[in-house]
Design an enzyme around this catalytic site. Structure first.
Site, PDB file in Angstrom:
ATOM      1  CB  SER A  75      -0.650  -0.308   4.610  1.00  0.00           C
ATOM      2  OG  SER A  75      -1.285  -1.291   3.818  1.00  0.00           O
ATOM      3  NE  ARG A  96      -4.296 -10.245  -0.114  1.00  0.00           N
ATOM      4  CZ  ARG A  96      -4.792  -9.763   1.004  1.00  0.00           C
ATOM      5  NH1 ARG A  96      -5.705 -10.467   1.672  1.00  0.00           N
ATOM      6  NH2 ARG A  96      -4.409  -8.604   1.472  1.00  0.00           N
ATOM      7  CG  ASP A 117      -6.599   1.648  -1.823  1.00  0.00           C
ATOM      8  OD1 ASP A 117      -6.619   2.885  -1.691  1.00  0.00           O
ATOM      9  OD2 ASP A 117      -5.586   0.957  -1.650  1.00  0.00           O
ATOM     10  CG  ASP A 174      -1.626  -9.058  -1.357  1.00  0.00           C
ATOM     11  OD1 ASP A 174      -1.047 -10.134  -1.112  1.00  0.00           O
ATOM     12  OD2 ASP A 174      -2.029  -8.279  -0.480  1.00  0.00           O
TER      13      ASP A 174
END
Length: 423
Positions: free
Chosen positions: A199, A118, A37, A147
């Site tokens: 993932s 995060r 990504d 996220d």
């Protein structure tokens, strides 16, 4: 093949994002992992926004293998530079340990591994944006996940002037196959193939798995999916004992050796992993409203949570534990929702720090085939008194006093029963 144009943005925003920024940005700091990504986002930003892209990678303990070759990969994708910062100690001491001290667990199971990582990454991105003179930040989070919220709330809290670009909410790439095609068209090194299934997100606290067969909650995870921990069935047949030293609610030592926060957690990951500790399979409620199924490996964290709770059983009284546990639920919700820098969480953290001032001592745990059992707990601030709790007669507690206590404590129930019976 995906059409590589930004989709129109119809909803107005107080914070400038999306197509309205095209041609107006000079430099963007991108949260970069080197995966598919973010590798595709670099050329996409240059193509659609005409801006310089500075890639940023945070080392939060995801493993050296994920950091190798990143600079060459980032520049091959079109980035002007890659900035890497080692955030492991900051991550554990300033984010993980406060959550541990608070007892924060989301929906009974989730120990908040990704949720805690995060904000420390986003905070560092704000710092890097200032250092390099960027006017925007960007991330590779999808529009379906948590996220995106965690990153952007941190950006808003720390620098509301920064613009945000979220390609997954704009472009027409709909999945991994489209992204791979785009990467090949632009001669970008493709880090995965179409056969990749899970993932994953890894840091020093945990490893999460999503996707493929896990999307059906009825499916049992495959044995070879796990990475940080062995199958409990294959763990050693002999138990291992580990002693955790804690000062004011925070871990400081393992088996008598004082270690830095990151080193302590890394050691417990190794110890716990070989005994199959810390596997969680759950269906959780995402912030955006949908349910998702994830499998988490948190070996060291599971050991630390067990140790902290056992020590608190000595050092905190009943009402304090009840209030702390009730606040821990809200604390976990705030962290899960990306509100790390919210004054409410910070105020609750001050309470947790105060209330655990005397949570000091050591706990010995027995690790055996996926289980964690406390075998010993000691504290210089223990509220447990053997001379009071013993079944033998003592000087402090007179058992005859219990009769009057019971009569007063049960008076409301007795009065109600008298009314019902016409007494």
């Amino acid at each position: 093949m995906a059409q590589l144009k930004a989709s129109p943005v119809t909803a107005p925003s107080l914070h400038t994002t999306g197509v309205a920024l095209r041609g107006k940005l000079s430099k963007v700091v991108l949260a970069y992992s080197g995966g598919l990504d973010t590798s595709v986002i670099v050329p996409w930003l240059r193509e659609n926004y005409g801006c310089e892209v500075v890639c940023f990678t945070a080392d939060v303990g995801q493993g050296i293998q994920e950091l190798e070759g990143l600079e060459a990969k980032a520049k091959a994708s079109g980035a002007s530079q890659l900035v890497v910062k080692d955030l492991k100690e900051e991550f554990v001491s300033d984010y993980v340990f406060p959550c541990l001290r608070a007892g924060a667990v989301y929906e009974r199971k989730y120990l908040l591994g990704t949720s805690m990582a995060r904000p420390v990454i986003a905070k560092a991105m704000v710092d890097v944006a200032k250092e390099v003179g960027a006017d925007a930040v960007s991330h590779g989070c999808t529009g379906k996940g948590n996220d995106q919220v965690r990153f952007e709330l941190t950006f808003f809290a720390l620098n509301p002037k920064l613009n945000v670009v979220a390609p997954w909410r704009e472009w027409d790439i709909t999945g991994r196959e489209d992204a791979i095609e785009y990467a090949k068209k632009h001669n970008i090194p493709v880090p995965v193939t179409k056969t990749s299934i899970y993932s994953r997100d890894r840091n020093l606290w945990h490893l999460s798995h999503e996707g493929d067969i896990l999307e059906d909650p009825a499916n049992e995870p495959k044995k070879d999916m796990y990475i940080m921990s062995v199958d409990p069935e294959d763990a050693p047949d002999q138990p291992e004992y580990v002693e955790i030293g804690i000062e004011s609610g925070l871990p400081v030592s393992v088996n008598g050796r004082r270690l830095s926060p990151a080193s302590l957690l890394a050691e417990l990951n190794e110890i716990g992993g070989k005994h199959g500790i810390g596997r969680v399979d759950m269906v959780e409620n995402r912030l955006v409203g949908m349910k998702s199924r994830g499998v988490y490996e948190t070996p060291g964290g599971t050991i630390l949570f067990a140790a902290a709770r056992e020590l608190e059983s000595l050092t905190l009284d009943r009402e304090t534990i009840q209030v702390k546990d009730s606040l821990a639920l809200k604390y976990a919700e705030l962290v899960y929702a990306g509100r790390w820098f919210d004054p409410l969480r910070e105020s609750m953290d001050a309470f947790m720090q105060k209330i655990t001032e005397t949570t000091t001592g050591s706990v010995t745990l027995k690790l055996y085939k996926g289980s964690v059992t406390a075998t010993s707990r000691t504290s210089p601030f223990s509220l447990y008194r053997q001379d009071i709790s013993s079944f033998e007669s003592g000087q402090i507690y007179d058992q005859a006093d219990a009769a009057g206590f019971i009569r007063l404590y049960g008076l409301p129930m007795r009065v109600r029963a008298m009314l019902e019976h016409g007494i």
